[in-house]
Scaffold this active site. Structure first.
Site, PDB file in Angstrom:
ATOM      1  N   ASN A 181      34.966  17.795  24.839  1.00 52.85           N
ATOM      2  CA  ASN A 181      35.429  16.957  25.913  1.00 52.85           C
ATOM      3  C   ASN A 181      34.072  15.806  26.068  1.00 52.85           C
ATOM      4  OD1 ASN A 181      35.438  15.486  28.453  1.00 52.85           O
ATOM      5  ND2 ASN A 181      36.369  17.145  29.576  1.00 52.85           N
ATOM      6  N   CYS A 199      35.930  11.148  33.699  1.00 56.17           N
ATOM      7  CA  CYS A 199      36.762  11.098  32.343  1.00 56.17           C
ATOM      8  C   CYS A 199      37.669  10.031  32.334  1.00 56.17           C
ATOM      9  CB  CYS A 199      37.262  12.437  32.208  1.00 56.17           C
ATOM     10  SG  CYS A 199      36.097  13.728  32.309  1.00 56.17           S
ATOM     11  N   HIS A 211      42.929  11.852  27.286  1.00 56.84           N
ATOM     12  CA  HIS A 211      41.885  12.324  27.578  1.00 56.84           C
ATOM     13  C   HIS A 211      41.576  13.658  26.688  1.00 56.84           C
ATOM     14  CE1 HIS A 211      37.879  14.017  28.523  1.00 56.84           C
ATOM     15  NE2 HIS A 211      38.329  14.533  29.739  1.00 56.84           N
TER      16      HIS A 211
END
Ligand code: COA
Length: 309
Positions: free
Chosen positions: A266, A100, A236
């Site tokens: 996500n 990520c 993020h």
């Protein structure tokens, strides 16, 4: 992003979950999942749009970096697939794996190459088809993630990167893990076949809410700026509670933390560039604005940057 929208209610029809559970703990209401799209197909579309937005042609691109943990092939890399599709014949192309944090790592690598003069124009992406590596019987994890790709052009004469921080903590890596294919060579007696994401959500949560504020404070100090100087914090998009906790620790209003996770979930490396693109399309970004970017996740890894738009 892929065409198909999957809402929390859609998920509740195929597993024991609810919109109430998912949205109250994460802020996620829907995500897009691939049917026919691939990591490369979404990346190619995103790359073409980024080139159009930047007014850059394929022959100007001399570096392509894709941050992904879900390339369609082990080899060729997604970056090489993009290179072929857009005809960026003179570019060097490779993928990186920083989960990520990947887009932030790609930005920093591109910036380093551009600053030392090796290359002039980079195409960087975060791109994922996470739905391929989810265990769809593990409701505590699969509901959190989505698919998509985001791209940006970075040029040597205007990288916009004012300060940077990145780090890794491999010792805690297994709290968010996905095994690769098992070894079935003739010497291996009982090859295992566990190849999906498994996560200790609470450990990842604790990691994020401590590491991200300290990483952001580091980049602000390095840039000689304070939180007051920053127009937006584009984090993020893992979980609204992580974003709220970071805002609280930094003593910054949540209004400065734009989100896309309600409709994206996500998307690992793709979440920061997709968020930036949405902010840009909404007209939120003006030249000279200072924006903090921050990514965190598998590895464990984290990366933060202050950029000037
Ligand atoms: N629907 C309904 N119930 C669920 C569920 C779902 N999708 N997933 C798990 N549950 C259940 C569990 O079985 C457990 O039930 P039990 O208490 O009867 O055993 C319970 O919900 C756990 O709930 P809770 O303790 O409230 O979970 P939580 O507050 O730790 O929230 C996460 C779980 C995953 C949302 C949270 O830990 C988190 O956001 N962590 C960060 C994860 C992340 O962002 N990772 C990516 C970073 S890049």
């Amino acid at each position: 992003m892929p065409e198909t929208v999957v809402t929390n209610d859609d998920l509740s029809r195929i597993m024991d979950t609810s919109d109430e559970w998912i949205s109250s703990r994460t802020g996620i209401r829907e995500r897009r999942l691939v049917k026919d799209e691939t990591t490369a197909s979404m990346s190619i579309k995103a790359s073409i749009r980024a080139m159009e937005n930047a007014g850059v042609t394929a022959d100007e691109i001399d570096l392509i970096i894709v941050a992904t943990v879900t390339g369609d092939h082990v080899t060729p890399s997604t970056a090489c697939e993009i290179q072929a599709a857009i005809g960026a014949d003179k570019a060097v192309a490779f993928d990186i794996n920083a989960a990520c944090s990947g887009f932030l790592f790609a930005l920093h690598i591109a910036d380093a190459y551009l600053k030392i003069g090796t290359y002039k124009t980079a195409l960087i992406l975060g791109a994922e088809t996470l739905s391929r590596i989810m265990d769809w019987s593990d409701r505590s994890t699969c509901v959190l993630f989505g698919d998509g790709a985001g791209a940006a052009i970075v040029r040597a004469d205007q990288t916009g990167l004012l300060a940077y921080d990145q780090g890794s903590d491999g010792a805690r890596g297994m709290v968010l893990a996905c095994p690769n294919r098992s070894n079935n060579n003739p010497l291996v007696k009982n090859p295992t076949d566990m190849k999906f994401v498994n996560m200790d959500g609470q450990e990842v949560y604790k990691f994020a809410v401590t590491t991200v504020p300290s990483s952001i404070n580091k980049v602000l100090a390095e840039a000689g700026l304070t939180t007051e100087d920053i127009d937006y914090f584009a984090l993020h998009q893992a979980n609204i509670r992580i974003i709220q906790a970071v805002a609280k620790r930094l003593k910054v209003s949540e209004d400065k933390f734009p989100t896309s996770l309600d409709h994206c979930g996500n998307i690992s490396a793709a979440s920061v560039p997709i968020l930036l693109d949405e902010m840009n399309q909404k007209g939120l970004l003006k030249p000279g604005m200072k924006i903090v970017l921050s990514g965190f996740g598998g590895g464990l890894t984290w990366g933060s940057a202050v950029i000037e738009w």
